[in-house]
Design a protein around this motif. Structure first.
Motif, short mmCIF file in Angstrom:
data_model
loop_
_atom_site.label_atom_id
_atom_site.label_comp_id
_atom_site.label_asym_id
_atom_site.label_seq_id
_atom_site.Cartn_x
_atom_site.Cartn_y
_atom_site.Cartn_z
N THR A 1 0.83 -1.20 0.00
CA THR A 1 0.00 0.00 0.00
C THR A 1 0.87 1.26 0.00
O THR A 1 0.59 2.22 -0.71
CB THR A 1 -0.94 0.00 1.22
N THR A 2 1.92 1.23 0.79
CA THR A 2 2.83 2.37 0.85
C THR A 2 3.52 2.58 -0.49
O THR A 2 3.66 3.71 -0.97
CB THR A 2 3.87 2.16 1.96
N ARG A 3 3.98 1.49 -1.09
CA ARG A 3 4.65 1.59 -2.39
C ARG A 3 3.72 2.16 -3.46
O ARG A 3 4.16 2.88 -4.36
CB ARG A 3 5.14 0.21 -2.83
N ALA A 4 2.44 1.85 -3.35
CA ALA A 4 1.47 2.34 -4.34
C ALA A 4 1.13 3.82 -4.14
O ALA A 4 0.54 4.44 -5.02
CB ALA A 4 0.19 1.51 -4.27
N ARG B 1 2.10 -10.45 -18.22
CA ARG B 1 2.07 -9.00 -18.34
C ARG B 1 1.66 -8.35 -17.02
O ARG B 1 2.25 -7.33 -16.60
CB ARG B 1 1.09 -8.61 -19.45
N VAL B 2 0.66 -8.91 -16.35
CA VAL B 2 0.23 -8.37 -15.05
C VAL B 2 1.36 -8.46 -14.04
O VAL B 2 1.59 -7.51 -13.27
CB VAL B 2 -1.02 -9.12 -14.54
N GLU B 3 2.07 -9.57 -14.03
CA GLU B 3 3.20 -9.72 -13.10
C GLU B 3 4.24 -8.63 -13.34
O GLU B 3 4.71 -7.98 -12.39
CB GLU B 3 3.84 -11.10 -13.31
N ILE B 4 4.59 -8.40 -14.60
CA ILE B 4 5.60 -7.39 -14.94
C ILE B 4 5.10 -5.99 -14.58
O ILE B 4 5.82 -5.18 -13.98
CB ILE B 4 5.93 -7.47 -16.44
N GLU B 5 3.86 -5.69 -14.94
CA GLU B 5 3.29 -4.36 -14.69
C GLU B 5 3.13 -4.10 -13.19
O GLU B 5 3.34 -2.97 -12.73
CB GLU B 5 1.94 -4.23 -15.39
N LEU C 1 4.72 -1.11 -11.17
CA LEU C 1 3.84 -0.18 -10.45
C LEU C 1 4.27 0.01 -9.01
O LEU C 1 4.26 1.12 -8.48
CB LEU C 1 2.40 -0.71 -10.50
N LEU C 2 4.68 -1.10 -8.37
CA LEU C 2 5.05 -1.06 -6.95
C LEU C 2 6.55 -0.91 -6.74
O LEU C 2 7.02 -0.93 -5.60
CB LEU C 2 4.55 -2.33 -6.25
#
Length: 303
Positions: free
Chosen positions: A28-31, A77-81, A85-86
């Motif tokens: 959450t903090t990373r986001a 792709r979700v794993e990479i993104e 993102l984080l």
């Protein structure tokens, strides 16, 4: 995803509470906080899916149209993104958080397949329910007791019905941007793509879908031409704007026409979205003309 999920048992006293809570806080903090996590993860999932469907080049409009290998690639792709993102590093599994090896699992279905190397390790669970436009982001320690007895040919096991109780949810049944084409009746979609030119298709799109933001990639897909932005400009009386202006319909760009969009009480559009609207009075037509959208006045003069 299952529409009836059991309440999470992750609370003080649970064997996984301390670890999962710490991982959840770090994520959450990373986001940038829970609000930003709630905004960014759904948007990321929409992009991952649409970039594989690639309507503008393939003509496909739905997840169901994809090949099996392409559906698998969405998970990659979700794993990479998500890592990007984080700002997470790669690890022995998919990533590492607070010194723990963490696997990232994604599904477009109702469950996740856990590989043997991830058993007893924390996992980030991501799910996108495309028909309902709902998404999920959770954490679990993939203990053997939480998994099914059966396994697939790769020795992967899914999370058991009871195992779902041991997921700590960060996002649960969270809305995410729906596939644009699912929002329209099939007859309308077919009518849009029946046009034999970019201008004809674009005019049908903006005539049929009014007072609703239309993403840039949808415009590109409908135009099906390299210079797709030209299709929504005035073009010597033959462009999409010219055609629709004759009927008192204006096409606006989210960034360039933000003030006019507000003045006409239209929904907010992002900088990469467009919106059309049937003007109802000569005063509105003159307002549009003063903002650089001339042509609609003639519709009211004739009326």
């Amino acid at each position: 995803m299952k529409q009836k999920l059991p309440p999470s048992q992750i609370s003080p006293g649970h064997a996984d509470h301390a670890l999962l809570s710490a991982l959840a806080q770090d994520i959450t903090t990373r986001a940038g906080g829970l609000m930003e996590l709630t905004r960014s993860v759904p948007a990321m999932l929409r992009d991952c899916i649409d970039d594989v469907i690639l309507t503008s080049k393939t003509g496909r409009r739905a997840y169901e149209d994809l090949e099996k290998t392409e559906k698998t690639y969405i998970g990659t792709r979700v794993e990479i993104e998500l890592r990007a993102l984080l700002r997470l590093p790669k690890g022995r599994l998919d990533t590492e958080i607070l010194g723990h090896d963490v696997d990232i699992k994604h599904t477009m279905g109702s469950n996740w397949m856990i590989p043997t190397e991830a058993v007893d390790q924390p996992c980030i669970l991501v799910a996108a329910d495309e028909p309902r436009a709902r998404c999920y982001l959770g954490l679990i320690v993939a203990r053997r007791d939480y998994l099914t007895d059966g396994q697939n040919k790769d020795a992967k096991r899914s999370i058991s019905a009871q195992g779902f109780e041991h997921i700590l949810w960060l996002l649960c049944d969270q809305p995410y941007p729906a596939n644009f084409w699912r929002l329209l009746p099939e007859a309308v979609v077919e009518g849009i793509f029946a046009g034999d030119s970019g201008n004809a298709r674009m005019a049908t799109l903006f005539r049929a879908v009014q007072r609703q933001p239309i993403p840039r990639d949808v415009v590109e897909a409908v135009a099906a031409q390299k210079d797709f932005m030209r299709r929504i400009r005035s073009d010597g009386g033959h462009g999409t704007r010219d055609l629709l202006a004759r009927d008192g319909i204006v096409i606006l760009e989210g960034r360039k026409d933000a003030q006019l969009i507000r003045a006409l009480n239209l929904p907010h559009c992002s900088g990469s979205e467009f919106i059309s609207a049937q003007l109802t009075t000569l005063a509105e037509a003159r307002l549009a003309a003063s903002a650089g959208h001339a042509g609609c006045e003639d519709f009211f003069d004739k009326a």
